[in-house]
Scaffold this active site. Structure first.
Site, short mmCIF file in Angstrom:
data_model
loop_
_atom_site.label_atom_id
_atom_site.label_comp_id
_atom_site.label_asym_id
_atom_site.label_seq_id
_atom_site.Cartn_x
_atom_site.Cartn_y
_atom_site.Cartn_z
N GLY A 46 0.85 -1.19 0.00
CA GLY A 46 0.00 0.00 0.00
C GLY A 46 0.87 1.23 0.00
O GLY A 46 2.01 1.20 0.49
N GLN A 51 2.93 10.01 1.20
CA GLN A 51 4.23 9.31 1.24
C GLN A 51 5.10 9.62 0.02
O GLN A 51 6.29 9.32 0.03
CB GLN A 51 4.03 7.80 1.32
CG GLN A 51 3.43 7.35 2.64
CD GLN A 51 3.33 5.84 2.68
OE1 GLN A 51 2.36 5.28 2.19
NE2 GLN A 51 4.34 5.18 3.23
N CYS A 93 5.94 0.00 7.48
CA CYS A 93 5.55 1.12 6.63
C CYS A 93 6.73 1.50 5.75
O CYS A 93 7.86 1.54 6.24
CB CYS A 93 5.14 2.29 7.51
SG CYS A 93 4.71 3.77 6.58
N LEU A 94 6.47 1.81 4.47
CA LEU A 94 7.56 2.19 3.57
C LEU A 94 8.22 3.50 4.02
O LEU A 94 9.37 3.76 3.66
CB LEU A 94 7.04 2.33 2.13
CG LEU A 94 6.59 1.04 1.44
CD1 LEU A 94 6.01 1.35 0.06
CD2 LEU A 94 7.73 0.04 1.32
N HIS A 135 -4.33 1.42 7.57
CA HIS A 135 -2.98 2.01 7.66
C HIS A 135 -2.87 3.19 6.68
O HIS A 135 -2.38 4.26 7.04
CB HIS A 135 -1.95 0.91 7.33
CG HIS A 135 -0.54 1.38 7.24
ND1 HIS A 135 0.44 0.93 8.10
CD2 HIS A 135 0.09 2.23 6.38
CE1 HIS A 135 1.59 1.51 7.77
NE2 HIS A 135 1.40 2.29 6.73
N GLU A 136 -3.35 2.99 5.44
CA GLU A 136 -3.23 4.04 4.42
C GLU A 136 -4.13 5.22 4.75
O GLU A 136 -3.76 6.38 4.54
CB GLU A 136 -3.53 3.49 3.03
CG GLU A 136 -2.64 2.33 2.56
CD GLU A 136 -1.14 2.57 2.77
OE1 GLU A 136 -0.69 3.73 2.71
OE2 GLU A 136 -0.43 1.58 3.01
N HIS A 139 -2.47 7.46 7.08
CA HIS A 139 -1.51 8.35 6.41
C HIS A 139 -2.19 9.64 5.94
O HIS A 139 -1.60 10.71 5.99
CB HIS A 139 -0.89 7.67 5.18
CG HIS A 139 0.32 6.85 5.48
ND1 HIS A 139 1.45 7.37 6.06
CD2 HIS A 139 0.59 5.53 5.26
CE1 HIS A 139 2.37 6.41 6.19
NE2 HIS A 139 1.87 5.28 5.72
NI NI Z 1 2.72 3.40 5.64
#
Ligand code: NI
Length: 186
Positions: A46, A51, A93-94, A135-136, A139
Site C-alpha cells: 500500500g 508518502q 511502513c515504507l 494504515h493508508e 496516512h
Molecule cells: Ni505506511
C-alpha cells in the site's frame, strides 16, 4: 513509468492532514499510476499520496502478495463506512524502513471511495486488506504506525527513529496541498 521518492519519517508532509481530491483528471491518474510503480518497486502492499509528497486523499493498494484473492485498487477520498472486530498484528511502513511493531486494527472494514475514473464504489475487506486500508487512511490524516505502537515499543525504537527523522528532514518537502497544522505527533 516513473518512480517517486518515498518520504520517510521527519518529512513534514507525513504529519499533515491531506485534502480531498477535487477533479479526477489526468493529473490524478498519472499520480496513481506512478504510485503503483513506486509501491511495486519498493515491494510494498500500500502507498498513500503523502508518502510521495502529495497532500491529497488517495492511496493505492495491492495486497496480492499476501492474499491471492485481492485485486489492485486505487481509492480516492476514502472513508471507512463500517468496521468490526479487532486484530493485533505486526505492521511496517515504507516511510519507516526496518521498523515493525504490533498495531490493533479493526478486523473487517467497509470503505467507500472513488476509483481511478472518479466512479464511487464500496469495498469490504478483511485480513491483510482491511489492515492495509486502515494504515493508508491513517496516512491521509497524518498518523503513522509508530503512533499506534505501545510506549515501550516506541522507546525501544528511539535511536532508530531519531536517525530516520534526520534523513526525512533532508528530503524535498514535496507538493504540500495539505492543511498547515501538524496532527497527532508525539
Ligand atoms: Ni505506511
Amino acid at each position: 513509468m516513473a518512480l517517486l521518492e518515498i518520504k520517510v519519517l521527519g518529512c513534514p508532509i507525513l504529519r499533515k492532514r491531506a485534502l480531498p481530491v477535487g477533479v479526477i483528471a489526468e493529473e490524478a491518474q498519472r499520480l496513481i499510476d506512478d504510485m503503483f510503480d513506486t509501491m511495486y518497486a519498493a515491494e510494498g502492499i500500500g502507498l498513500a499520496a503523502p508518502q510521495v509528497g502529495v497532500g491529497q486523499r488517495l492511496f493505492v493498494l495491492d495486497v496480492g502478495p499476501r492474499d491471492a484473492s485481492a485485486e489492485p485498487m486505487a481509492l480516492i477520498n476514502p472513508e471507512v463506512l463500517w468496521s468490526a472486530g479487532e486484530v493485533v498484528e505486526e505492521e511496517g511502513c515504507l516511510s519507516l524502513p526496518e521498523v515493525v511493531g504490533e498495531v490493533a486494527r479493526a478486523a473487517h472494514v467497509r470503505v467507500g471511495a472513488l476509483d481511478r475514473e472518479g466512479t464511487p464504489f464500496e469495498v469490504e475487506m478483511s485480513g491483510i486488506g482491511a489492515r492495509a486500508a486502515q494504515h493508508e487512511i491513517d496516512h491521509l490524516n497524518g498518523i503513522l504506525v509508530i503512533d499506534r505502537f505501545s510506549t515501550i515499543k516506541r522507546n525501544l525504537l528511539r535511536g532508530q527513529l531519531r536517525r530516520l527523522k534526520r534523513q526525512g528532514k533532508r528530503q524535498a518537502p514535496g507538493l504540500t496541498y495539505a492543511a498547515d497544522e501538524a496532527v497527532n505527533t508525539q
